[in-house]
Write an enzyme that holds these catalytic residues in place. Structure first.
Site, PDB file in Angstrom:
ATOM      1  N   TYR A  16       0.822  -1.224   0.000  1.00  0.00           N
ATOM      2  CA  TYR A  16       0.000   0.000   0.000  1.00  0.00           C
ATOM      3  C   TYR A  16       0.855   1.273   0.000  1.00  0.00           C
ATOM      4  CZ  TYR A  16      -3.429  -3.367   1.909  1.00  0.00           C
ATOM      5  OH  TYR A  16      -4.223  -4.458   2.141  1.00  0.00           O
ATOM      6  N   HIS A  44       0.861 -11.602   2.864  1.00  0.00           N
ATOM      7  CA  HIS A  44      -0.236 -10.871   2.227  1.00  0.00           C
ATOM      8  C   HIS A  44      -1.066 -11.739   1.283  1.00  0.00           C
ATOM      9  CE1 HIS A  44      -1.410  -6.584   0.724  1.00  0.00           C
ATOM     10  NE2 HIS A  44      -2.437  -7.397   0.613  1.00  0.00           N
TER      11      HIS A  44
HETATM   12  N1  LIG Z   1      -5.381  -8.489   2.702  1.00  0.00           N
HETATM   13  C1  LIG Z   1      -5.740  -8.104   1.487  1.00  0.00           C
HETATM   14  O1  LIG Z   1      -5.434  -8.744   0.464  1.00  0.00           O
HETATM   15  C2  LIG Z   1      -6.577  -6.865   1.338  1.00  0.00           C
HETATM   16  C3  LIG Z   1      -7.202  -6.584   0.114  1.00  0.00           C
HETATM   17  C4  LIG Z   1      -7.984  -5.421   0.024  1.00  0.00           C
HETATM   18  C5  LIG Z   1      -8.119  -4.588   1.137  1.00  0.00           C
HETATM   19  N2  LIG Z   1      -7.465  -4.866   2.304  1.00  0.00           N
HETATM   20  C6  LIG Z   1      -7.569  -3.978   3.494  1.00  0.00           C
HETATM   21  O2  LIG Z   1      -8.942  -3.740   3.778  1.00  0.00           O
HETATM   22  C7  LIG Z   1      -9.195  -2.346   3.807  1.00  0.00           C
HETATM   23  C8  LIG Z   1     -10.628  -2.053   3.399  1.00  0.00           C
HETATM   24  O3  LIG Z   1     -10.961  -2.639   2.160  1.00  0.00           O
HETATM   25  P1  LIG Z   1     -11.219  -1.785   0.845  1.00  0.00           P
HETATM   26  O4  LIG Z   1     -10.400  -0.565   0.929  1.00  0.00           O
HETATM   27  O5  LIG Z   1     -11.025  -2.709  -0.302  1.00  0.00           O
HETATM   28  O6  LIG Z   1     -12.768  -1.494   0.872  1.00  0.00           O
HETATM   29  P2  LIG Z   1     -13.878  -0.942   1.905  1.00  0.00           P
HETATM   30  O7  LIG Z   1     -13.244  -0.344   3.100  1.00  0.00           O
HETATM   31  O8  LIG Z   1     -14.875  -2.018   2.083  1.00  0.00           O
HETATM   32  O9  LIG Z   1     -14.573   0.182   1.015  1.00  0.00           O
HETATM   33  C9  LIG Z   1     -13.932   1.379   0.750  1.00  0.00           C
HETATM   34  C10 LIG Z   1     -14.884   2.258  -0.061  1.00  0.00           C
HETATM   35  O10 LIG Z   1     -16.063   2.536   0.700  1.00  0.00           O
HETATM   36  C11 LIG Z   1     -16.260   3.958   0.781  1.00  0.00           C
HETATM   37  N3  LIG Z   1     -16.804   4.228   2.120  1.00  0.00           N
HETATM   38  C12 LIG Z   1     -16.176   4.087   3.302  1.00  0.00           C
HETATM   39  N4  LIG Z   1     -17.010   4.362   4.324  1.00  0.00           N
HETATM   40  C13 LIG Z   1     -18.211   4.689   3.782  1.00  0.00           C
HETATM   41  C14 LIG Z   1     -19.476   5.067   4.321  1.00  0.00           C
HETATM   42  N5  LIG Z   1     -19.669   5.135   5.654  1.00  0.00           N
HETATM   43  N6  LIG Z   1     -20.481   5.345   3.453  1.00  0.00           N
HETATM   44  C15 LIG Z   1     -20.284   5.243   2.112  1.00  0.00           C
HETATM   45  N7  LIG Z   1     -19.121   4.891   1.534  1.00  0.00           N
HETATM   46  C16 LIG Z   1     -18.077   4.602   2.366  1.00  0.00           C
HETATM   47  C17 LIG Z   1     -14.912   4.573   0.553  1.00  0.00           C
HETATM   48  O11 LIG Z   1     -15.033   5.822  -0.063  1.00  0.00           O
HETATM   49  P3  LIG Z   1     -14.686   7.227   0.693  1.00  0.00           P
HETATM   50  O12 LIG Z   1     -13.194   7.291   0.789  1.00  0.00           O
HETATM   51  O13 LIG Z   1     -15.279   8.224  -0.225  1.00  0.00           O
HETATM   52  O14 LIG Z   1     -15.354   7.186   2.039  1.00  0.00           O
HETATM   53  C18 LIG Z   1     -14.270   3.575  -0.421  1.00  0.00           C
HETATM   54  O15 LIG Z   1     -14.668   3.868  -1.748  1.00  0.00           O
HETATM   55  C19 LIG Z   1      -8.130  -1.803   2.859  1.00  0.00           C
HETATM   56  O16 LIG Z   1      -7.954  -0.411   2.982  1.00  0.00           O
HETATM   57  C20 LIG Z   1      -6.933  -2.618   3.278  1.00  0.00           C
HETATM   58  O17 LIG Z   1      -6.375  -2.104   4.479  1.00  0.00           O
HETATM   59  C21 LIG Z   1      -6.728  -6.009   2.414  1.00  0.00           C
END
Ligand SMILES: NC(=O)c1ccc[n+]([C@@H]2O[C@H](COP(=O)([O-])OP(=O)(O)OC[C@H]3O[C@@H](n4cnc5c(N)ncnc54)[C@H](OP(=O)(O)O)[C@@H]3O)[C@@H](O)[C@H]2O)c1
Length: 257
Positions: free
Chosen positions: A48, A106
């Site tokens: 990241y 990861h």
């Molecule tokens: N281990 C792995 O392989 C892996 C893979 C993917 C992700 N991850 C981890 O998981 C974390 C979260 O997953 P993600 O980033 O894929 O997706 P997520 O957190 O499920 O979704 C993020 C999206 O939701 C929006 N959002 C957040 N809060 C909101 C709310 N209350 N109302 C409406 N929209 C909202 C955000 O936009 P805004 O910014 O506009 O709020 C963004 O577009 C990552 O940041 C990372 O740390 C790990």
């Protein structure tokens, strides 16, 4: 408001974390706002590019290091046995920290053989540079191989939201004392039938569908790590911990898949 769940006999993890992928230039401000809001668990990864922002935001926040739980992850270029320790030293340098709370592999890859990588991670644990170890995106076959190494694997970080529900992997983890972190917890809110139930329950709890998705995961004992760049969303997601979700609410969403 900050619920924790046990990772090991001695280590608790705050159940709601803050994700830091794809934050780009908003990383520092978003992580700082999350810390001011009360988040005490930050999820980062070498991939990241947010180690520097996590460390700088933590220092600026004034929150003591030992009050925040930091997870990071080894990407496939750093999982060969001889590459793990130097990678962790680099992470600590980038984070400007002495230890990582939870170090994960990861992603499954040709390079990441559990029998090679996990013992190298154990050496990092023994050196006091990580407090706990785990994996990410592991299915049951790989988890079985990880368990067979006898290295203490205490967490599996997997995609889990209203659309994707890897229930078998979660059940296997629970049966083997492995906690489950739910990534992309709000990215997908499910099909039309699910969204109907989401709407009804969101009205009942006077919350947004995203808060409802987080409350569901928390009630199921998972560890969601939502990401956001918007202060109002960062705060709303944190408040999801206060939603009083009943067993019936969980069952209704479980059945809505
Ligand atoms: N281990 C792995 O392989 C892996 C893979 C993917 C992700 N991850 C981890 O998981 C974390 C979260 O997953 P993600 O980033 O894929 O997706 P997520 O957190 O499920 O979704 C993020 C999206 O939701 C929006 N959002 C957040 N809060 C909101 C709310 N209350 N109302 C409406 N929209 C909202 C955000 O936009 P805004 O910014 O506009 O709020 C963004 O577009 C990552 O940041 C990372 O740390 C790990």
């Amino acid at each position: 408001m900050l619920k924790t769940i046990p990772l090991t006999a001695d280590i608790q993890i705050p159940q709601l974390g803050f994700g830091t992928s794809q934050l780009k230039e908003a990383a520092h401000a978003s992580i700082l706002h999350a810390l001011h809001t009360g988040y005490r668990h930050i999820d980062t990864a070498d991939m990241y590019g947010t180690h520097g922002a996590v460390g700088a935001a933590l220092r600026e926040s004034g929150v003591p290091r030992n009050e925040v739980f930091i997870t990071t992850k080894l990407w496939s270029h750093s999982v060969a046995a001889d590459k793990v320790a130097p990678a962790v030293d680099r992470f600590l340098d980038e984070l400007q920290m002495d230890y990582i709370d939870l170090l994960l592999i990861h992603w499954p890859s040709e390079e990441a053989q559990p029998e090679e990588t996990l013992p190298a991670m154990q050496a990092v644990l023994d050196a006091g540079k990580a407090r706990a170890l785990g994996v990410s995106n592991y299915g049951i076959d790989l988890l079985e191989r990880a368990i067979a190494t006898s290295v203490p694997v205490v967490n599996n970080q997997i995609k889990h939201n209203l659309e994707e529900r890897p229930d078998e992997v979660v059940a296997f983890c629970k049966a083997n004392g492995i906690t489950v972190t739910a990534y992309s917890p709000i990215k997908a809110l499910g099909n039309a039938a699910t969204q109907k139930v989401v709407q009804t329950l969101s009205e009942k709890h006077a919350c947004s569908p995203q808060q409802l998705a987080l409350a569901w995961l928390l009630a199921k004992g998972l560890i969601p790590i939502p990401r956001s760049t918007k202060p109002e969303n960062i705060e709303a997601n944190f408040r999801a911990q206060g939603i009083a979700f009943s067993a019936e609410d969980v069952a209704a969403l479980d059945a809505a898949a």
